[in-house]
Scaffold this active site. Structure first.
Site, PDB file in Angstrom:
ATOM      1  N   ARG A 175       5.074   0.733  16.698  1.00  0.00           N
ATOM      2  CA  ARG A 175       3.732   0.338  17.103  1.00  0.00           C
ATOM      3  C   ARG A 175       3.677  -1.108  17.601  1.00  0.00           C
ATOM      4  NH1 ARG A 175       1.706   0.008  10.825  1.00  0.00           N
ATOM      5  NH2 ARG A 175       1.520  -2.257  10.730  1.00  0.00           N
ATOM      6  N   HIS A 193      16.925   0.808  14.714  1.00  0.00           N
ATOM      7  CA  HIS A 193      17.877   0.307  15.722  1.00  0.00           C
ATOM      8  C   HIS A 193      17.328  -0.884  16.496  1.00  0.00           C
ATOM      9  CE1 HIS A 193      19.974   4.479  15.705  1.00  0.00           C
ATOM     10  NE2 HIS A 193      20.317   3.737  14.688  1.00  0.00           N
ATOM     11  N   GLU A 285      -1.989   4.283   9.528  1.00  0.00           N
ATOM     12  CA  GLU A 285      -0.665   4.836   9.788  1.00  0.00           C
ATOM     13  C   GLU A 285      -0.526   6.318   9.455  1.00  0.00           C
ATOM     14  OE1 GLU A 285       2.189   4.806  11.012  1.00  0.00           O
ATOM     15  OE2 GLU A 285       2.394   2.839  11.930  1.00  0.00           O
ATOM     16  N   LYS A 394      20.322   6.535   7.123  1.00  0.00           N
ATOM     17  CA  LYS A 394      19.104   6.117   7.815  1.00  0.00           C
ATOM     18  C   LYS A 394      18.101   7.259   7.924  1.00  0.00           C
ATOM     19  CE  LYS A 394      17.462   4.062  12.106  1.00  0.00           C
ATOM     20  NZ  LYS A 394      17.122   5.086  13.097  1.00  0.00           N
TER      21      LYS A 394
HETATM   22 MN    MN Z   1      18.584   4.621  18.496  1.00  0.00          MN
END
Ligand code: MN
Length: 503
Positions: A175, A193, A285, A394
């Site tokens: 966002r 990332h 959110e 992740k």
């Molecule tokens: Mn990525």
């Protein structure tokens, strides 16, 4: 007539929705201050057609119209996941399981990098504004929820960042809020990332001049993949090419070397600084709350140029109670990666899904009982193993509870999931806690508790598989119409239904 390509062309995507009676073109003047947001929430929550706001109060001719609910659910008859299927060029009746399996299939395909096209064939370069002509505050950016910290321009656009060595280009969604005429601030958090790339610039002393591009109306397949936690080091663009079966046409930015999709509706470009920050949020959110006055300092993006199409359209997501893009895309795409991780880890898992009703906090795994029995394991041992695999990767970042269910449960049907959950686990006794893993900062029970200081734990694996089923087949009668009676009888009742007097 040219065949529409909704996965590659954002405007074709809109046309397809229109053709399927899944778009309402609103020509009435609509206020970007809360009214756009309210209309979107009503459309999401009732699975109504997507609104295209063609007359946003304060807009100029080209900047901009707004497309709301781009990946919301729609009525069952039209294919409830039809908008998501169109993001990938699939049949609109494709189920979410079909979508997940298709994405996994595409991972086996040859990656296809983007192709550079000349500026003359890049619609996004129709209008170009230099820094002095940019006035972000004059754009009709929506103010989406009561008590949001500001106007959120960026909810469904794609950030492009690249490592200094240019080996890894990341496309992602996070966002972004308008600060003033030249600045945007937004979430750049670990372990995402976008943060890893920003940190690689900081490591060479350039953490305050990281080139970025923010693109709206990119190929729908690209925005979908931008929500997907694909592995580190892999450029989303090449995977998007594999999905599309053709490479994405891109064109160079005005002020840096980043390449942006040529058919983008709007491109904002400039530099990101990790050291200059501004208060960001709060923002309503994915879990359905605005916690008043709770902003946090976030990195600052300085916009140095802007380019856009004729009659540009801003796609907008307005998160809240299910079901919106934060559940249909973020949740389902985490589930896609989770299924892949299960396969790679040799777990006896048939399917993975994050039920919308659990606001993307639960990951449900459908366990193959034969495979489970072959492991000769116990519920405690298996829960520990599953939690170690997911919560330390992740893909498990946004997940706070993993729910293990047997293979008689349709995990895409929340009614069955919640039945298994409430009837097959003993609260606490059948839950294995993980208190040393990273918490998800946006989860309300994390952000509103002392855990927000440690950001550790608050996660668990809940075993909703009977202990007997770890060793042998264990039969029970499911007391419902479909599964609880002989199939001949079910067929007979269905055939005679009207005869009994029912409609
Ligand atoms: Mn990525």
């Amino acid at each position: 007539m040219r065949k529409l390509n909704p996965a590659l062309e954002f405007r074709d995507f809109i046309q397809v929705l229109k053709d399927e009676d899944d778009l309402i073109e609103i020509t009435e003047e609509i206020d970007p201050n809360l009214e756009v947001g309210a209309i979107m929430r009503k459309a999401y929550e009732s699975h109504l057609p997507a609104p295209l706001f063609k007359n946003v109060k304060g807009a100029s001719k080209d900047l901009f119209s707004i497309l709301g609910c781009p990946a919301g659910l729609r009525s069952k008859e039209k294919g409830d996941h039809g908008r998501i299927a169109h993001h990938l060029g699939l049949d609109p009746k494709t189920t979410i399981k079909g979508i997940i399996d298709y994405l996994l299939e595409c991972k086996e395909k040859e990656p296809l990098p983007p192709t550079t096209v000349p500026v003359s064939s890049a619609p996004c370069k129709t209008h170009i504004l230099s820094e002095d002509k940019i006035h972000l505050q004059s754009l009709p950016t929506p103010y989406l929820h009561v008590s949001d910290g500001g106007k959120y321009l960026q909810t469904y656009g794609m950030w492009i960042l690249q490592t200094p060595d240019k080996k890894w280009t990341n496309w992602s969604i996070a966002r972004g809020m308008v600060v003033d005429d030249k600045h945007i601030t937004g979430l750049v958090i670990k372990p995402q990332h976008i943060r890893q790339i920003a940190d690689s610039w900081a490591a060479i002393g350039k953490g305050n001049e990281i080139p970025f591009a923010l693109c709206f109306g990119v190929p729908p397949a690209a925005i979908l993949v931008s929500s997907m936690p694909i592995p580190e080091g892999i450029s989303e663009s090449d995977y998007v090419g594999a999905i599309l079966g053709e490479s994405v046409p891109v064109v160079k930015c005005e002020t840096n070397d980043l390449m942006v999709p040529a058919t983008s509706e709007m491109v904002f470009e400039g530099t990101l600084s990790l050291t200059d920050t501004h208060l960001e949020g709060p923002f309503g959110e994915m879990h359905g709350y605005v916690f008043k006055s709770q902003g946090h300092p976030c990195p600052l993006y300085t916009v140095k140029a802007m380019s856009y199409r004729e009659n540009a359209i801003l796609p907008v997501s307005n998160p809240g109670l299910c079901t919106d893009e934060t559940h249909t895309l973020i949740g389902s795409l985490v589930a896609t990666e989770a299924k892949e991780l299960a396969i790679e880890s040799g777990l006896p898992v048939l399917d993975a899904f994050m039920p919308y009703e659990a606001q993307a906090l639960w990951l449900v795994l459908k366990v193959d009982l034969k495979g489970l029995q072959a492991l000769k394991t116990t519920p405690e041992e298996f829960c520990k193993k599953v939690g170690d695999i997911y919560f330390r990767a992740k893909v498990g970042f946004i997940v706070h509870e993993i729910v293990l269910v047997a293979d008689d449960i349709d995990i895409f049907n929340f009614k069955e999931v919640i039945w298994a959950y409430v009837t097959r686990h003993t609260p606490v006794a059948d839950q294995v806690a993980f208190d040393d893993v990273t918490s998800f900062p946006l989860a309300p029970f994390v952000s509103q508790s002392s855990r927000s200081k440690t950001m550790k734990g608050g996660k668990c694996v809940t075993n909703c598989i009977f202990r007997q089923q770890y060793e042998r087949s264990f039969d029970y009668i499911t007391c419902n119409f479909e599964k609880g009676y002989p199939s001949e009888l079910v067929d007979k009742v269905n055939e005679n239904w009207k005869k009994y007097g029912y409609k």
